[in-house]
Design an enzyme around this catalytic site. Sequence first.
Site, PDB file in Angstrom:
ATOM      1  N   ASP A  28      10.815  -6.103   3.998  1.00  0.00           N
ATOM      2  CA  ASP A  28       9.790  -6.069   5.040  1.00  0.00           C
ATOM      3  C   ASP A  28      10.405  -6.519   6.379  1.00  0.00           C
ATOM      4  O   ASP A  28      11.210  -7.454   6.430  1.00  0.00           O
ATOM      5  CB  ASP A  28       8.634  -7.003   4.645  1.00  0.00           C
ATOM      6  CG  ASP A  28       7.380  -6.739   5.446  1.00  0.00           C
ATOM      7  OD1 ASP A  28       6.396  -6.250   4.863  1.00  0.00           O
ATOM      8  OD2 ASP A  28       7.381  -7.017   6.669  1.00  0.00           O
ATOM      9  N   ASN A  85      -2.604  -4.477  -0.555  1.00  0.00           N
ATOM     10  CA  ASN A  85      -3.738  -4.628   0.362  1.00  0.00           C
ATOM     11  C   ASN A  85      -4.441  -3.279   0.517  1.00  0.00           C
ATOM     12  O   ASN A  85      -3.808  -2.275   0.845  1.00  0.00           O
ATOM     13  CB  ASN A  85      -3.249  -5.107   1.730  1.00  0.00           C
ATOM     14  CG  ASN A  85      -2.680  -6.515   1.670  1.00  0.00           C
ATOM     15  OD1 ASN A  85      -3.217  -7.377   0.976  1.00  0.00           O
ATOM     16  ND2 ASN A  85      -1.590  -6.756   2.381  1.00  0.00           N
ATOM     17  N   GLY A  91      -6.315  -6.821   5.001  1.00  0.00           N
ATOM     18  CA  GLY A  91      -5.238  -6.878   5.982  1.00  0.00           C
ATOM     19  C   GLY A  91      -4.297  -5.692   5.933  1.00  0.00           C
ATOM     20  O   GLY A  91      -3.183  -5.769   6.455  1.00  0.00           O
ATOM     21  N   SER A  93      -2.302  -2.767   7.018  1.00  0.00           N
ATOM     22  CA  SER A  93      -1.935  -2.340   8.372  1.00  0.00           C
ATOM     23  C   SER A  93      -1.155  -1.027   8.402  1.00  0.00           C
ATOM     24  O   SER A  93      -1.071  -0.402   9.459  1.00  0.00           O
ATOM     25  CB  SER A  93      -1.127  -3.438   9.069  1.00  0.00           C
ATOM     26  OG  SER A  93       0.070  -3.702   8.363  1.00  0.00           O
ATOM     27  N   HIS A  98       1.707   0.692  -0.639  1.00  0.00           N
ATOM     28  CA  HIS A  98       2.915  -0.111  -0.876  1.00  0.00           C
ATOM     29  C   HIS A  98       2.551  -1.346  -1.672  1.00  0.00           C
ATOM     30  O   HIS A  98       1.457  -1.895  -1.516  1.00  0.00           O
ATOM     31  CB  HIS A  98       3.596  -0.494   0.436  1.00  0.00           C
ATOM     32  CG  HIS A  98       2.669  -1.048   1.475  1.00  0.00           C
ATOM     33  ND1 HIS A  98       1.840  -0.232   2.224  1.00  0.00           N
ATOM     34  CD2 HIS A  98       2.419  -2.310   1.861  1.00  0.00           C
ATOM     35  CE1 HIS A  98       1.139  -0.983   3.046  1.00  0.00           C
ATOM     36  NE2 HIS A  98       1.454  -2.256   2.841  1.00  0.00           N
ATOM     37  N   HIS A 100       3.700  -5.183  -2.124  1.00  0.00           N
ATOM     38  CA  HIS A 100       4.535  -6.269  -1.602  1.00  0.00           C
ATOM     39  C   HIS A 100       5.095  -7.057  -2.780  1.00  0.00           C
ATOM     40  O   HIS A 100       4.352  -7.379  -3.727  1.00  0.00           O
ATOM     41  CB  HIS A 100       3.695  -7.250  -0.774  1.00  0.00           C
ATOM     42  CG  HIS A 100       3.073  -6.682   0.461  1.00  0.00           C
ATOM     43  ND1 HIS A 100       3.579  -6.908   1.727  1.00  0.00           N
ATOM     44  CD2 HIS A 100       1.953  -5.927   0.639  1.00  0.00           C
ATOM     45  CE1 HIS A 100       2.799  -6.309   2.626  1.00  0.00           C
ATOM     46  NE2 HIS A 100       1.806  -5.709   1.989  1.00  0.00           N
TER      47      HIS A 100
END
Length: 112
Positions: A28, A85, A91, A93, A98, A100
């Site tokens: 990231d 997310n 959150g 964005s 994806h 995390h």
Amino acid sequence: MTIFEKIIHREIPAKIVHETDDFIAFHDANPQAPVHVLIVPKRAIPRIGETSEADAELLGRMLLASKEIARKLSVFESGYRLVINHGPDAGESVPHLHIHLLGQRQLQWPPG
Ligand code: 5GP
């Protein structure tokens, strides 16, 4: 084209840690832990809530790859967290699915 498609097509750089025909994993750009990797399907699925039965194998492969990535980045023993997310309250964005993978620090629970 999402920012992640540009990474997949090597139009912008990223530190890639794992890649298959179907997905890619890279660090990231704004890490929230010493280890913070994103596991991203090459097909531009917007978000987890928009997946279907047809994506089951891909999703399974991405989850299975997460343990290999955790081993590669030396957080398998110490622990790591997988986060997806979906939507504004979570959150999200980048509208390209994806996972995390976060680790190498004590993560809090419940999450903020
Ligand atoms: P989300 O908030 O959608 O769950 O996560 C998007 C993630 O993508 C964020 O953690 C953000 O730091 C990361 N990100 C956004 N743009 C880039 C980029 O250009 N390169 C990389 N490597 N990560 C990015």
